[in-house]
Enzyme design. Structure first.
Site, mmCIF file in Angstrom:
data_model
loop_
_atom_site.group_PDB
_atom_site.id
_atom_site.type_symbol
_atom_site.label_atom_id
_atom_site.label_comp_id
_atom_site.label_asym_id
_atom_site.label_seq_id
_atom_site.Cartn_x
_atom_site.Cartn_y
_atom_site.Cartn_z
ATOM 1 C CE LYS A 39 -0.470 0.871 4.926
ATOM 2 N NZ LYS A 39 -0.932 0.231 6.156
ATOM 3 N NE ARG A 134 -5.532 0.750 11.414
ATOM 4 C CZ ARG A 134 -4.538 0.650 10.518
ATOM 5 N NH1 ARG A 134 -3.962 1.727 10.020
ATOM 6 N NH2 ARG A 134 -4.127 -0.554 10.120
HETATM 7 C C1 LIG Z 1 0.054 -0.191 6.865
HETATM 8 C C2 LIG Z 1 -0.046 -1.426 7.670
HETATM 9 C C3 LIG Z 1 1.107 -2.194 7.924
HETATM 10 C C4 LIG Z 1 2.488 -1.767 7.492
HETATM 11 O O1 LIG Z 1 3.039 -0.856 8.412
HETATM 12 P P1 LIG Z 1 4.546 -0.358 8.279
HETATM 13 O O2 LIG Z 1 4.756 0.466 9.494
HETATM 14 O O3 LIG Z 1 4.667 0.389 7.014
HETATM 15 O O4 LIG Z 1 5.414 -1.582 8.293
HETATM 16 C C5 LIG Z 1 0.937 -3.387 8.611
HETATM 17 N N1 LIG Z 1 -0.277 -3.786 9.052
HETATM 18 C C6 LIG Z 1 -1.400 -3.072 8.841
HETATM 19 C C7 LIG Z 1 -2.706 -3.597 9.335
HETATM 20 C C8 LIG Z 1 -1.314 -1.867 8.149
HETATM 21 O O5 LIG Z 1 -2.438 -1.155 7.937
#
Ligand SMILES: *Cc1c(COP(=O)(O)O)cnc(C)c1O
Length: 366
Positions: A39, A134
Site C-alpha cells: 500500500k 484502530r
Molecule cells: C500499513 C499497515 C502495515 C504496514 O506498516 P509499516 O509500518 O509500514 O510496516 C501493517 N499492518 C497493517 C494492518 C497496516 O495497515
C-alpha cells in the site's frame, strides 16, 4: 537531448531489494516470516515483482484496486487484503484476495456466502484489538468469534493478527506480544485447532524483535516502512545495514527571483484555510518548484541541497534558496518520509523513475 519529465520519484530497486533481503534474514532467524506491504507504494507491480523475486510469498495491501493491479500485471504471490473489506467489496475480495483481515462477523458471513457461491475457500486473518485502538476484535470476544467462524462454509481461519503504532502510537512490546501468543494458544486449545499465522504487527515491531529472546507464537510481521525507508517507525531511527534513501523526489525550478520574505498587502486566509505569518528578513532568492500538495506531503520532504521549504500550495513548493544559486531548469531533490512516499507513489502526476540493478533506467507514469 529531450528533457526528462518532472516531478519524479527515483526508485532504487537494488536498495529496496537489499532491505528486503536483510529483513527477511533478520526476522527469519527467529522463524518470523514477512509479508511485503504494497500500500505504501500504491501496489506498484515492478516493486512487487522484485519482492517476489527476493522470496516474499505474501504481498499485502489495504486497497482492492492495488491487489487487482498486481494481479493483472501477473505478480505471483499470495495476496492479502490488509483492511477489512466493506460490504460493498465482498465479491471483489473473494476474487482478488487470497486472505483478508477481518473484525466483523457480519462481513465474514457475507464472505462465506460469496465463497460458497463461487465454490472456493476464502481465508481470513482475524485482527485483535490490543491497545492501539484502530481495528480489532476485543480480546474477550475473540473465542466466541472464532467458534462462530469455524461453523461458516467457504471460510478458513488462516491467522490472528494485531496492529500497533498506527492510531494510538502504542508500542508492540514484550507484554503485548506475550498477550497475543497466550490468546492464540487459548483459542487453539478451546477450539482444538492450529492457527497457522500469528502476525504480531508491522515495522514498529523492530525494537521489540532486537531485544526479545522469546518470540513465542509470533511467526509473521507485515512490513512496509522498514523495507522502503530502512527505518523503524517508533522513533524513525535508521535500521543498521539498511538503505534509508531508496526513494528520492526530484522537482524542477520554474521560477527563481529575489523577493521579499514577508507577504505584503491585506492578509486573509491562505489556499488551505491557514493564517500565514512571516517575519520580514529582507530580500532573498525565492525559488518555486513545479510540484505541490497534490503530489506529495510537503512537510514530509527533506531537501538534499542547501534550501529551506517556506511553504506550498496545490502545485507549487516555495523555497528559501539564499544559500544556493538555483536557476530555472535546475533540479532540487528531497528525501521522503512515510507520508510523503505514500502520496508521491499515489499521485498520477509523478513520473516513476526505476533504477534497476544494472543501472538501466526506465520511466513511466502509473
Ligand atoms: C500499513 C499497515 C502495515 C504496514 O506498516 P509499516 O509500518 O509500514 O510496516 C501493517 N499492518 C497493517 C494492518 C497496516 O495497515
Amino acid at each position: 537531448m529531450t528533457r526528462q519529465t518532472f516531478p519524479k520519484i527515483n526508485i532504487n530497486l537494488e536498495k529496496i531489494a537489499h532491505n528486503v533481503e536483510r529483513l527477511k534474514e533478520l526476522y527469519g532467524s527467529a522463524g518470523i516470516g514477512i509479508m511485503g506491504v504494497t500500500k505504501t507504494v500504491c501496489g506498484d507491480p515492478i516493486i512487487a515483482n522484485m519482492m517476489v523475486e527476493k522470496g516474499i510469498k505474501f504481498l499485502t495491501d489495504s486497497r482492492i484496486t492495488n491487489l487487482k493491479k498486481m494481479n493483472r500485471a501477473g505478480v505471483k504471490a499470495q495476496f492479502v487484503l490488509l483492511r477489512s473489506p466493506s460490504l460493498s467489496e465482498i465479491e471483489a475480495t473473494v476474487k482478488y484476495a487470497d486472505i483478508s483481515v477481518n473484525t466483523e462477523l457480519e462481513i465474514i458471513k457475507r464472505l462465506s456466502v460469496c465463497a460458497i457461491k463461487h465454490h472456493t475457500v476464502h481465508k481470513i486473518m482475524l485482527m485483535v484489538e490490543m491497545g492501539d485502538l484502530r481495528e480489532g476484535i476485543m480480546p474477550g470476544d475473540l473465542l466466541d468469534v472464532v467458534q462462530e467462524v469455524l461453523t461458516f462454509g467457504g471460510i478458513k481461519l488462516a491467522g490472528i493478527g494485531a496492529n500497533f503504532a498506527c492510531f494510538g502510537g502504542v508500542k508492540p512490546n514484550q507484554d503485548k506480544m506475550d498477550d497475543l501468543s497466550s490468546l492464540t494458544a487459548r483459542v487453539e486449545k478451546k477450539c482444538k485447532i492450529r492457527i497457522p499465522i500469528v502476525s504480531g504487527g508491522n515495522s514498529a515491531n523492530y525494537n521489540w524483535f532486537t531485544k526479545t529472546d522469546h518470540v513465542r507464537r509470533i511467526n509473521n510481521l507485515r512490513l512496509g516502512e522498514s523495507i522502503y525507508l530502512g527505518r523503524e517507525p517508533l522513533n524513525r531511527t535508521p535500521i543498521k545495514g539498511l538503505f534509508t534513501d531508496a526513494f528520492t523526489l526530484a522537482a524542477e525550478v520554474i521560477e527563481s527571483k529575489m523577493k521579499p520574505t514577508a507577504p505584503y498587502g491585506e492578509i486573509g486566509q491562505d489556499a488551505f484555510g491557514g493564517h500565514p505569518r512571516f517575519r520580514d528578513k529582507g530580500n532573498i532568492r525565492r525559488v518555486i518548484l513545479g510540484v505541490g500538495n497534490q503530489d506529495v506531503l510537503v512537510k514530509g520532504l527533506t531537501p538534499i541541497q542547501h534550501v529551506e521549504i517556506l511553504g506550498s500550495s496545490s502545485d507549487h513548493i516555495i523555497l528559501d534558496a539564499r544559500k544556493s544559486n538555483l536557476q530555472v531548469g535546475d533540479i532540487v531533490t528531497f528525501q521522503l518520509n512515510y507520508g510523503a512516499l505514500l502520496l508521491a507513489m499515489t499521485s498520477p502526476y509523478m513520473m516513476k523513475n526505476y533504477q534497476y540493478y544494472s543501472s538501466k533506467v526506465t520511466e513511466q507514469f502509473q
